[in-house]
Scaffold this motif. Structure first.
Motif, short mmCIF file in Angstrom:
data_model
loop_
_atom_site.label_atom_id
_atom_site.label_comp_id
_atom_site.label_asym_id
_atom_site.label_seq_id
_atom_site.Cartn_x
_atom_site.Cartn_y
_atom_site.Cartn_z
N THR A 179 42.61 38.93 29.07
CA THR A 179 42.79 40.26 29.66
C THR A 179 41.99 40.31 30.96
O THR A 179 41.18 39.42 31.27
N ASP A 180 42.19 41.37 31.73
CA ASP A 180 41.53 41.44 33.03
C ASP A 180 40.01 41.54 32.94
O ASP A 180 39.30 41.21 33.89
N ILE A 181 39.50 41.96 31.79
CA ILE A 181 38.05 41.98 31.59
C ILE A 181 37.55 40.63 31.07
O ILE A 181 36.34 40.41 30.94
N GLY A 182 38.50 39.73 30.75
CA GLY A 182 38.13 38.38 30.31
C GLY A 182 38.11 38.17 28.82
O GLY A 182 37.50 37.22 28.33
N TRP A 183 38.81 39.04 28.07
CA TRP A 183 38.83 38.92 26.61
C TRP A 183 40.11 38.24 26.15
O TRP A 183 41.17 38.39 26.76
N GLU A 184 40.01 37.53 25.02
CA GLU A 184 41.17 36.87 24.47
C GLU A 184 42.17 37.88 23.90
O GLU A 184 41.79 38.85 23.25
N LEU A 185 43.44 37.64 24.15
CA LEU A 185 44.50 38.42 23.50
C LEU A 185 44.72 37.83 22.11
O LEU A 185 45.27 36.74 21.98
N TRP A 186 44.27 38.54 21.08
CA TRP A 186 44.32 37.99 19.73
C TRP A 186 44.67 39.08 18.72
O TRP A 186 43.83 39.53 17.93
#
Length: 437
Positions: free
Chosen positions: A311-318
């Motif tokens: 994601t744009d904040i740097g989190w995994e899409l899970w």
């Protein structure tokens, strides 16, 4: 219910979530002091007027209704209500009461958080969480707030993401109060459980009954190195301490936390057993944990393991982790509310897909028998995102931070389709207006 169910029942609640400091504006509290000290990632940013929800609340209620929401999560700002220790601002209480009454009158069920990260400027000086005085300070605050809920059928959240506050503010020193101390972290954790119990006692004394819980940030965890026994052990410890310890304390009355190298606690908390009516969960992502051979012995990172892009904040899409944790919540035997779930999507194009994949997990959990009552998207509006400041955009509505104009993103039409028809359809099945952003 079929395992492939695509329909939500008529009594399932779709709603939106906000928090006072992030949207209201004009608040003087510990976070405002933190900003002035230059401790955000961008030391020049300030929340200041936020997105002016304090003055635009009627407009924002209308925006929630426009996407089919029937619940609206807000928080009360302790620093507005008790700007000086022991001095309660009656005009602010009246203003909050009026806002909640208007919300209810317009067909939005109030979901109200007493404590969403922020504190009056006097709190950390006079009654910090690691000292027992904090419990009575929170009790007094809950006592003056209790009359606000009369006749509202509100869902009440005592504490938002207590483990985030403790890890960020008491262990890493990254957010107020800026402490890095393991034993104080454990003491603060115990006192926050006691504060929940104290708040419950005050609410019951005034209201007779209350639907009360906490909102717990819950992460999916994975070993950074699948083959490493210490990484795998950290996953087990992390899931128990971070995701479940607080909920278990409110169900069993026993707080049990073991964080090697940091601290541990085993205490029975009077009144904590069966002290919540629902389990509130906030879910965003998965963290990969790695053992390191020096304090604090743990490192974590977000990895794009499936090529979906972070994601744009740097989190995994899970979204799979969302389903996993929903499954774990069955152990409590209580209704579940998803009190936050959302994505930082700065061009607004990925959010419909995010909603689809995560709502699939809600339906799957219901099909397995979990009593999930509602889903509150974070957030109705782009807002001030704590240490990240004005960069992230989680809103169903895009906010121009200069003019404060609210404009719908493509997710608005998609969310409304699901909320009003009760059917989960793929995003491509919902036509978008040509002018949507």
């Amino acid at each position: 219910m079929s395992a492939h169910e695509t329909t939500f029942p008529p009594d399932f609640t779709f709603g939106v979530a906000t928090a006072a400091y992030q949207v209201e504006g004009g608040i003087e509290n510990d976070w405002a002091e933190w900003e002035r000290a230059g401790k955000l990632k961008d030391p020049h940013q300030r929340c200041d007027r936020a997105v002016d929800h304090w003055n635009r609340y009627e407009e924002d209620y209308g925006l929630a209704l426009d996407v089919g929401a029937t619940a609206f999560r807000v928080s009360l700002e302790w620093a507005r209500i008790e700007p000086e220790r022991g001095r309660v601002d009656g005009a602010v209480l009246e203003a909050y009461r009026e806002r909640l009454l208007r919300m209810k009158a317009r067909g939005l069920r109030p979901v109200v958080t007493l404590h969403h990260f922020t504190h009056p400027t006097w709190f950390h000086r006079d009654t910090p969480w690691h000292r027992p005085e904090s419990v009575e300070a929170f009790r007094a605050y809950a006592r003056v707030c209790a009359p606000l809920f009369k006749g509202l059928d509100a869902l009440v959240i005592s504490l938002n993401e207590p483990m985030v506050l403790l890890l960020g503010g008491y262990l890493q020193g990254l957010i107020p109060p800026g402490i890095a101390d393991g034993p104080k972290t454990m003491a603060a954790l115990e006192n926050m459980v006691r504060a929940h119990v104290a708040a419950r006692e005050e609410l019951l004394a005034v209201l007779g009954r209350v639907e009360l819980g906490i909102s717990q940030n819950m992460l999916a965890f994975a070993p950074d190195r699948w083959w490493h026994p210490m990484d795998r052990a950290l996953v087990r410890l992390g899931a128990q301490a971070y995701n479940h310890a607080f909920h278990e304390a409110l169900v069993s009355g026993r707080l049990r936390v073991n964080m090697p190298g940091i601290g541990s606690t085993r205490v029975d908390v009077p009144g904590a057993r069966d002290s919540c009516e629902f389990i509130g969960m906030n879910y965003y992502t998965r963290a990969h944990l790695r053992f390191i051979p020096r304090p604090p012995f743990i490192d974590f990172k977000y990895r794009d393991t499936r090529g979906r892009g972070l994601t744009d904040i740097g989190w995994e899409l899970w979204p799979e982790g969302f389903g996993q944790i929903l499954g774990e919540l069955g152990r409590y035997g209580l209704p579940v509310w998803v009190t936050e779930n959302g994505v930082d999507d700065r061009d607004g194009q990925r959010r419909p897909s995010y909603l689809h994949t995560h709502l699939q997990q809600v339906l799957a959990a219901r099909a397995r028998g979990l009593d999930v009552r509602g889903y509150l998207y974070w957030s109705l509006l782009d807002n001030f995102e704590w240490l990240e400041g004005w960069g992230p955009r989680f809103g169903l509505y895009h906010v121009d931070f200069e003019t404060l104009e609210r404009r719908p993103t493509p997710a608005c039409r998609y969310f409304k389709e699901i909320a009003t028809t009760r059917r989960l359809v793929p995003p491509e099945a919902v036509a978008q207006p040509s002018a949507a952003r």
